[in-house]
Motif scaffolding. Structure first.
Motif, PDB file in Angstrom:
ATOM      1  N   ALA A  80      69.984 -24.539  -6.792  1.00  0.00           N
ATOM      2  CA  ALA A  80      69.968 -25.573  -5.753  1.00  0.00           C
ATOM      3  C   ALA A  80      68.734 -25.417  -4.869  1.00  0.00           C
ATOM      4  N   TYR A  81      68.414 -24.190  -4.485  1.00  0.00           N
ATOM      5  CA  TYR A  81      67.235 -23.924  -3.660  1.00  0.00           C
ATOM      6  C   TYR A  81      65.986 -24.458  -4.349  1.00  0.00           C
ATOM      7  N   ASP A  82      65.871 -24.173  -5.639  1.00  0.00           N
ATOM      8  CA  ASP A  82      64.723 -24.651  -6.406  1.00  0.00           C
ATOM      9  C   ASP A  82      64.696 -26.172  -6.489  1.00  0.00           C
ATOM     10  N   LEU A  83      65.838 -26.786  -6.762  1.00  0.00           N
ATOM     11  CA  LEU A  83      65.907 -28.251  -6.844  1.00  0.00           C
ATOM     12  C   LEU A  83      65.546 -28.910  -5.525  1.00  0.00           C
ATOM     13  N   LEU A  84      66.028 -28.365  -4.444  1.00  0.00           N
ATOM     14  CA  LEU A  84      65.741 -28.948  -3.132  1.00  0.00           C
ATOM     15  C   LEU A  84      64.260 -28.856  -2.798  1.00  0.00           C
ATOM     16  N   GLY A  85      63.601 -27.842  -3.282  1.00  0.00           N
ATOM     17  CA  GLY A  85      62.175 -27.679  -3.013  1.00  0.00           C
ATOM     18  C   GLY A  85      61.277 -28.489  -3.923  1.00  0.00           C
ATOM     19  N   ARG A  86      61.788 -28.870  -5.095  1.00  0.00           N
ATOM     20  CA  ARG A  86      60.932 -29.532  -6.090  1.00  0.00           C
ATOM     21  C   ARG A  86      61.328 -30.954  -6.422  1.00  0.00           C
ATOM     22  N   LEU A 128      65.908 -35.225  -4.584  1.00  0.00           N
ATOM     23  CA  LEU A 128      67.358 -35.388  -4.606  1.00  0.00           C
ATOM     24  C   LEU A 128      67.953 -35.082  -3.232  1.00  0.00           C
ATOM     25  N   SER A 129      69.036 -35.763  -2.918  1.00  0.00           N
ATOM     26  CA  SER A 129      69.739 -35.487  -1.663  1.00  0.00           C
ATOM     27  C   SER A 129      70.523 -34.188  -1.792  1.00  0.00           C
ATOM     28  N   VAL A 130      70.929 -33.657  -0.656  1.00  0.00           N
ATOM     29  CA  VAL A 130      71.747 -32.442  -0.658  1.00  0.00           C
ATOM     30  C   VAL A 130      73.023 -32.687  -1.453  1.00  0.00           C
ATOM     31  N   LYS A 131      73.623 -33.846  -1.281  1.00  0.00           N
ATOM     32  CA  LYS A 131      74.856 -34.172  -2.006  1.00  0.00           C
ATOM     33  C   LYS A 131      74.612 -34.192  -3.525  1.00  0.00           C
ATOM     34  N   GLU A 132      73.493 -34.772  -3.942  1.00  0.00           N
ATOM     35  CA  GLU A 132      73.177 -34.817  -5.371  1.00  0.00           C
ATOM     36  C   GLU A 132      72.921 -33.422  -5.933  1.00  0.00           C
ATOM     37  N   VAL A 133      72.204 -32.610  -5.177  1.00  0.00           N
ATOM     38  CA  VAL A 133      71.934 -31.244  -5.627  1.00  0.00           C
ATOM     39  C   VAL A 133      73.231 -30.451  -5.716  1.00  0.00           C
ATOM     40  N   ALA A 134      74.072 -30.580  -4.702  1.00  0.00           N
ATOM     41  CA  ALA A 134      75.363 -29.878  -4.715  1.00  0.00           C
ATOM     42  C   ALA A 134      76.136 -30.226  -5.973  1.00  0.00           C
ATOM     43  N   SER A 135      76.185 -31.493  -6.295  1.00  0.00           N
ATOM     44  CA  SER A 135      76.901 -31.937  -7.490  1.00  0.00           C
ATOM     45  C   SER A 135      76.266 -31.384  -8.764  1.00  0.00           C
ATOM     46  N   ARG A 136      74.957 -31.396  -8.834  1.00  0.00           N
ATOM     47  CA  ARG A 136      74.268 -30.908 -10.036  1.00  0.00           C
ATOM     48  C   ARG A 136      74.482 -29.426 -10.297  1.00  0.00           C
ATOM     49  N   VAL A 137      74.699 -28.654  -9.244  1.00  0.00           N
ATOM     50  CA  VAL A 137      74.896 -27.218  -9.447  1.00  0.00           C
ATOM     51  C   VAL A 137      76.371 -26.829  -9.450  1.00  0.00           C
TER      52      VAL A 137
END
Length: 75
Positions: free
Chosen positions: A34-40, A43-52
């Motif tokens: 999630a940390y990596d996705l949020l930095g690169r 995506l919204s926090v909600k989308e990242v949360a769901s993806r992980v």
């Protein structure tokens, strides 16, 4: 036991090798991703949360802050 080893013995071996429980290790892997996705990504926090693998973005945010010391929105 199918492997001739008890579940508790496997857990002890995992913890000795990795330094945390299997569940704790999985949580850490998810949050690092999630940390990596949020930095690169955009995506919204909600989308990242769901993806992980988090269904609840609030729970995700609490665990993220506990590990990294900042909310995911600031990453």
């Amino acid at each position: 036991p199918a492997l001739g080893v008890s579940a508790s013995a496997l857990l002890r071996a995992f913890r000795a090798h990795v330094g945390r429980s299997p569940k704790g290790h999985l949580v850490r892997l998810r949050l690092q991703r999630a940390y990596d996705l949020l930095g690169r990504s955009d995506l919204s926090v909600k989308e990242v949360a769901s993806r992980v693998g988090y269904r609840d973005p609030l729970h995700f945010s609490r665990e993220f802050r506990a590990l990294f010391g900042l909310p995911p929105s600031l990453r």
